[in-house]
Design a protein around this motif. Sequence first.
Motif, PDB file in Angstrom:
ATOM      1  N   GLN A  78       8.562  -3.633  -7.735  1.00 42.91           N
ATOM      2  CA  GLN A  78       7.825  -3.514  -6.484  1.00 42.91           C
ATOM      3  C   GLN A  78       8.459  -4.311  -5.345  1.00 42.91           C
ATOM      4  OE1 GLN A  78       3.714  -4.444  -7.100  1.00 42.91           O
ATOM      5  NE2 GLN A  78       3.414  -2.843  -8.656  1.00 42.91           N
ATOM      6  N   ASN A 126       0.802  -1.226   0.000  1.00 44.68           N
ATOM      7  CA  ASN A 126       0.000   0.000   0.000  1.00 44.68           C
ATOM      8  C   ASN A 126       0.841   1.286   0.000  1.00 44.68           C
ATOM      9  OD1 ASN A 126      -2.320  -1.660   0.215  1.00 44.68           O
ATOM     10  ND2 ASN A 126      -2.122  -1.686   2.449  1.00 44.68           N
ATOM     11  N   THR A 127       2.019   1.242  -0.568  1.00 44.06           N
ATOM     12  CA  THR A 127       2.818   2.457  -0.687  1.00 44.06           C
ATOM     13  C   THR A 127       2.905   2.862  -2.156  1.00 44.06           C
ATOM     14  OG1 THR A 127       4.993   3.417  -0.312  1.00 44.06           O
ATOM     15  CG2 THR A 127       4.921   1.066  -0.746  1.00 44.06           C
ATOM     16  N   LYS A 128       2.732   4.148  -2.428  1.00 50.85           N
ATOM     17  CA  LYS A 128       2.735   4.640  -3.803  1.00 50.85           C
ATOM     18  C   LYS A 128       4.116   4.508  -4.450  1.00 50.85           C
ATOM     19  CE  LYS A 128      -1.000   7.948  -2.964  1.00 50.85           C
ATOM     20  NZ  LYS A 128      -1.401   9.378  -3.008  1.00 50.85           N
ATOM     21  N   ILE A 129       5.159   4.684  -3.656  1.00 48.14           N
ATOM     22  CA  ILE A 129       6.516   4.591  -4.214  1.00 48.14           C
ATOM     23  C   ILE A 129       6.775   3.182  -4.726  1.00 48.14           C
ATOM     24  CG2 ILE A 129       8.965   4.785  -3.652  1.00 48.14           C
ATOM     25  CD1 ILE A 129       8.285   6.909  -1.649  1.00 48.14           C
ATOM     26  N   ARG A 130       6.307   2.186  -4.005  1.00 48.94           N
ATOM     27  CA  ARG A 130       6.496   0.792  -4.424  1.00 48.94           C
ATOM     28  C   ARG A 130       5.799   0.522  -5.748  1.00 48.94           C
ATOM     29  NH1 ARG A 130       3.495  -3.944  -3.584  1.00 48.94           N
ATOM     30  NH2 ARG A 130       4.761  -5.857  -3.573  1.00 48.94           N
ATOM     31  N   ALA A 131       4.602   1.089  -5.904  1.00 43.43           N
ATOM     32  CA  ALA A 131       3.845   0.836  -7.130  1.00 43.43           C
ATOM     33  C   ALA A 131       4.451   1.529  -8.337  1.00 43.43           C
ATOM     34  CB  ALA A 131       2.397   1.299  -6.937  1.00 43.43           C
ATOM     35  N   GLU A 132       5.100   2.659  -8.133  1.00 43.51           N
ATOM     36  CA  GLU A 132       5.673   3.437  -9.237  1.00 43.51           C
ATOM     37  C   GLU A 132       7.162   3.192  -9.433  1.00 43.51           C
ATOM     38  OE1 GLU A 132       4.744   7.426  -8.255  1.00 43.51           O
ATOM     39  OE2 GLU A 132       2.556   7.188  -8.484  1.00 43.51           O
ATOM     40  N   TRP A 133       7.772   2.307  -8.659  1.00 42.00           N
ATOM     41  CA  TRP A 133       9.214   2.094  -8.769  1.00 42.00           C
ATOM     42  C   TRP A 133       9.560   1.354 -10.066  1.00 42.00           C
ATOM     43  CZ3 TRP A 133      12.779   4.517  -6.203  1.00 42.00           C
ATOM     44  CH2 TRP A 133      14.100   4.045  -6.203  1.00 42.00           C
ATOM     45  N   SER A 142       3.824   4.141   4.161  1.00 44.07           N
ATOM     46  CA  SER A 142       2.765   3.247   4.657  1.00 44.07           C
ATOM     47  C   SER A 142       3.316   2.166   5.585  1.00 44.07           C
ATOM     48  CB  SER A 142       2.007   2.600   3.479  1.00 44.07           C
ATOM     49  OG  SER A 142       1.398   3.584   2.681  1.00 44.07           O
TER      50      SER A 142
END
Length: 407
Positions: free
Chosen positions: A265, A251-258, A332
């Motif tokens: 991810q 649930n972290t945005k950085i992980r999804a956009e990495w 998160s």
Amino acid sequence: MASFVKIDRYNLIPLSVTSLCVCPCRPFPQKTLTFAQRSPEVKLNLVLHGSASAFPVRLTRIYIDRRVVAGVARAEPESLDEINAKEEADKGDDMLPTMKDSLSEQRHKSSQLRKRIVFGLGIGFSVGAIVLAGGWVFTVAVAAAVFLCAREYFELVRSRGITAGMTPPPRYVSRVCSLICALMPILTLYFGNIDVSVTSAAFVVVLALLLQRGNPRFAQLSSTMFGLFYCGYLPCFWVKLRCGLAAPVLNTKIRAEWPILLGGQAYWTVGLVATLISFSSIIAADTYAFLGGKAIGRTPLTNISPKKTWEGAIVGLGGCIATSVVLSKIFSWPASWPSAVAFGLLNFFGSIFGDLTESMIKRDAGVKDSGSLIPGHGGILDRVDSYIFTGALAHSFAKILSLLYRV
């Protein structure tokens, strides 16, 4: 009766002649009194000018009357001003060296501050890149820092202040211990735990101390074992935290956009996020404590480090907790704000405990800095003292939190 006094600057100054007369009852006509000052005794040359002729009077010597002195003091303000000016000039000349010293001290402080900021920013960006890299890059960097810290620690142990009350370990034992401390993070990454490296290191150190020439001392054993624990064992928890906790952060945005090229991810793990938050919280605690102590610091925190104040510590605590809460919202993790506050508290107390421990060692050694490796910052041990105990606390917190969420 009006007469005139002629003194150093050849100014004719009105003065009553009757003040110089032995018998004031005898009248004096209007005359001119020429007065020349040469010494505490005054020589008078009187020339009486009548309307028709002048009567020369021979030189006589008299002593200064208090009324004459008062008249001269009132008549020559310019001379007194010159004397005062000379005295002020002399005082100014005496103050010049002090002013020069203060200016040079201010320039030195400003230069040190610039160096501190420049090298601090450089170290910060470098450490951030190393933490993001993880794996062997992070482990080798920790091993290098540990080796330098161990070298500085054993130099402090061998200093005059500490050796006055104990027998330091032999120099070859100190070098062996420094090398063992540097190998401990690498062994931790390879084996996955610290038990093997600690047991092996303790055996080697005790064997080296027993085989030395002369009689081994308990002080040598205790200072050496504490060096292994302080400089070698505790920093290994950072390797366990960064490289050991591989559970992904959800649930972290950085992980999804990495980007996938940088790991995708799966790159953002609990260990990476916990290390970044912990490092940032420690930096915030040190920075806010320094600024708060400078601004409102009044009450000393402890005799170990007189410059630290309770006001600065409270401001540092607030900054550490705030940083932990803000970053937990970004990454998160931890999921709840009470957990983020607790994580900030652990980071603060671990950092200040490590700082005071190193200050105690330096105080006994009688030195200000552990070394001079980093310009404006001192030694490497001066920069990482806040991280030594914090790694174990951060690893324990993250591991317990992961077990709770797993259950």
